[in-house]
Design an enzyme around this catalytic site. Structure first.
Site, PDB file in Angstrom:
ATOM      1  N   GLU A 173      39.144  34.984  39.381  1.00 40.73           N
ATOM      2  CA  GLU A 173      40.240  36.286  39.403  1.00 40.73           C
ATOM      3  C   GLU A 173      40.704  36.889  37.833  1.00 40.73           C
ATOM      4  OE1 GLU A 173      43.759  35.409  41.779  1.00 40.73           O
ATOM      5  OE2 GLU A 173      42.160  35.685  43.729  1.00 40.73           O
ATOM      6  N   GLU A 313      38.340  31.853  48.138  1.00 39.17           N
ATOM      7  CA  GLU A 313      39.458  31.528  48.121  1.00 39.17           C
ATOM      8  C   GLU A 313      39.645  33.070  49.835  1.00 39.17           C
ATOM      9  OE1 GLU A 313      42.581  32.432  44.736  1.00 39.17           O
ATOM     10  OE2 GLU A 313      41.165  30.954  44.233  1.00 39.17           O
TER      11      GLU A 313
HETATM   12  O1  AHR Z   1      45.402  30.089  46.441  1.00 41.01           O
HETATM   13  C1  AHR Z   1      46.518  30.682  45.430  1.00 41.01           C
HETATM   14  C2  AHR Z   1      45.746  31.467  44.639  1.00 41.01           C
HETATM   15  O2  AHR Z   1      45.561  32.940  45.322  1.00 41.01           O
HETATM   16  C3  AHR Z   1      45.269  31.199  43.397  1.00 41.01           C
HETATM   17  O3  AHR Z   1      45.306  30.108  42.804  1.00 41.01           O
HETATM   18  C4  AHR Z   1      44.892  32.747  42.824  1.00 41.01           C
HETATM   19  O4  AHR Z   1      42.997  32.494  42.557  1.00 41.01           O
HETATM   20  C5  AHR Z   1      44.726  33.329  44.402  1.00 41.01           C
HETATM   21  O5  AHR Z   1      45.783  34.475  43.781  1.00 41.01           O
END
Ligand code: AHR
Length: 509
Positions: A173, A313
């Site tokens: 991210e 994710e």
């Molecule tokens: O999964 C929780 C968070 O969500 C992670 O650390 C991040 O990559 C995303 O914003």
């Protein structure tokens, strides 16, 4: 009756096992307590890893585990987590709740966990606040078998042989918590950092064409629908892989979370009505559009699909459970989460040509977890049972399938009543998974197969929309037999209950 047509002759992509992957971050009670309790814990453990959790995860065949973050990855300095535990630095997890960590779970412990799980490894490096040298030395520490400073340090810390790093993420991210970079800036940084993610598996003097690179590099991709990020990063970083090399990247990540009430309000994990049910599922279905649109951009650069879209994710993200630390992201899990998982995994299967890894966030005690722990107790969530139901698709051959749907949901959030995918498994059987999104209408299905079915078995995850598993009542939602399936001349007839996911395994004559 809805028609389901399956053409086993039309073989599409292989469904990569890694689509069923998971994500574990140093966040809340995921690593500490959830997975790792330490070598002296009275809780049953093997080298510090909870035995109940490892056994449960092995049963759903976790294929790959991403670690150490997440946002944590871009603040993680790996050298803090090696060597004798009493000498390891205590750090503050500034991103997640400001809690103090003793670094007793580090590189060695992660590889030990993956060894116990029998899964592939996905290590996420620190581009946001770490140096090129730090990232490069970590790769050397983990993977170099020869004589070098970092390989020597690994040996000194008790591990003679290098480990296998299957995937390496170069930042996380970086458009947000990983440095708030512009796509142009990140893309240039990516090119530089990834240069030093060396492939130590290459033998000196070995011709390039005889070499299969061992670490697959994952470039930080877009947040949700940021198509500009995808385009800009590929513009700068994509290059065709000469034989024996993977170019600059093997995968581009995509992150997408389902927040029923939007990012600010999120919404309760357990208290919701039918309207919010359909709204949530409609948001889960949005994954289809995201994959299609990002894939279309990737196709321009990479029509051969050399690089994968890695959804590393995904999952639901609600308001935390009342009374829990807001930084720990602990939320309950109901039949709604089961359906989100069932829908999403069907979408991933159908895009197996481009989506070759995905990692549910997160594996234990955080967000859409598959397992909850409390002291020495453990419970499997409805989402766990969906991964159990769908595990037969891992490594299977996706085949063409189409289902007739009717519209259900609400005026603002209309959704199709059904989703499906079908594959020929490594066991030679045809595996069909169907989700019924409707809260009140069972769906009768007439399946037309281009092969004869000689036998069929079924199983399902079903329940009332709020049904959940708790430590007091751990088996409200589990995998149950689904045996009202008729073998017909053309295929099969069966009725999928409202609010359920069904798996059929068909022996083909
Ligand atoms: O999964 C929780 C968070 O969500 C992670 O650390 C991040 O990559 C995303 O914003």
């Amino acid at each position: 009756m809805a028609k389901l047509k399956i053409n086993t002759e039309k073989k599409l992509a292989k469904i990569s096992e890694e689509i069923y992957g998971h994500f574990s971050e140093h966040l809340g009670r995921c690593i500490y307590e959830g997975i790792y309790v330490g070598e002296d814990s009275p809780i049953e453990q093997v080298n510090g890893m909870r035995k109940d959790v490892v056994d449960a995860l092995k049963a759903i065949k976790v294929p790959v585990l991403r670690w150490p973050g997440g946002c944590f990855a871009d603040e993680y300095h790996w050298k803090d987590g090696i060597g004798p535990k009493e000498n390891r630095k205590t750090i503050v997890n500034t991103h997640w709740g400001g809690v103090v960590e003793d670094n007793s779970f580090g590189t060695h412990e992660y590889f030990e966990l993956c060894r116990q799980l029998g899964c592939k490894t996905y290590v996420n490096g620190n581009l946001g606040s770490g140096t090129v040298r730090e990232m490069s030395e970590w790769v050397e520490y983990m993977t170099f078998s020869g004589v070098s400073p970092m390989a020597g340090l690994r040996r000194q810390n008790g591990h003679e042989e290098p480990w296998k790093v299957d995937y390496f993420g170069v930042g996380n991210e970086n458009w947000g918590c990983g440095g708030n970079m512009t796509p142009e800036y990140y893309a240039n940084e990516y090119r530089r950092y990834q240069t030093y993610v060396r492939d130590y598996s290459q033998k000196p003097m070995q011709p390039l064409e005889h070499h299969t690179p061992s670490i697959r590099k994952i470039c930080c991709g877009p947040n949700v629908d940021d198509y500009e990020w995808t385009k800009t990063v590929l513009d700068t970083c994509f290059c065709h892989s000469p034989k024996g090399s993977h170019g600059f990247m093997d995968g581009l990540s995509l992150h997408y979370y389902v927040h029923p009430e939007g990012w600010e309000r999120k919404g309760s994990a357990t208290e919701f009505d039918a309207g919010v049910w359909y709204k949530t599922l409609s948001k889960a279905l949005y994954m289809e559009e995201l994959i299609q649109k990002h894939s279309a951009i990737m196709d321009v650069y990479d029509p051969e699909k050399e690089i994968a879209l890695v959804v590393d994710e995904w999952g639901t993200w609600y308001t935390v459970e009342p009374g829990t630390n807001p930084g720990f992201l602990y939320q309950q899990n109901t039949m709604r989460d089961a359906l989100v998982a069932g829908i999403t995994l069907n979408i991933f299967n159908k895009h197996a040509d481009r989506v070759r890894m995905a990692n549910l966030a997160q594996i234990v005690n955080v967000l859409q977890a598959v397992i909850f722990t409390e002291g020495d107790k453990m419970v499997k969530t409805p989402t766990y049972h969906i991964f159990d139901l769908y595990k037969h698709h891992q490594g299977a051959q996706l085949v063409d399938s189409q289902i007739e749907t009717t519209q259900t949901g609400t005026k603002d959030y209309p959704v199709p009543n059904l989703t499906e995918s079908a594959s020929i498994g490594t066991d030679g059987r045809l595996h069909i998974t169907v989700t019924n999104l409707s809260l009140d209408q069972p769906a009768a299905i007439d399946a037309f197969l281009d092969v004869s079915a000689s036998a069929v078995t079924g199983e399902m995850v079903a329940g009332e929309m709020h049904a959940k598993n708790t430590f007091e009542d751990p088996s409200q939602v589990t995998v149950k037999a689904f045996d009202t399936i008729e073998i017909t001349k053309q295929g099969l007839k069966f009725t999928v209950p409202a609010c359920s996911a069904v798996h059929l395994a068909v022996e083909m004559a």
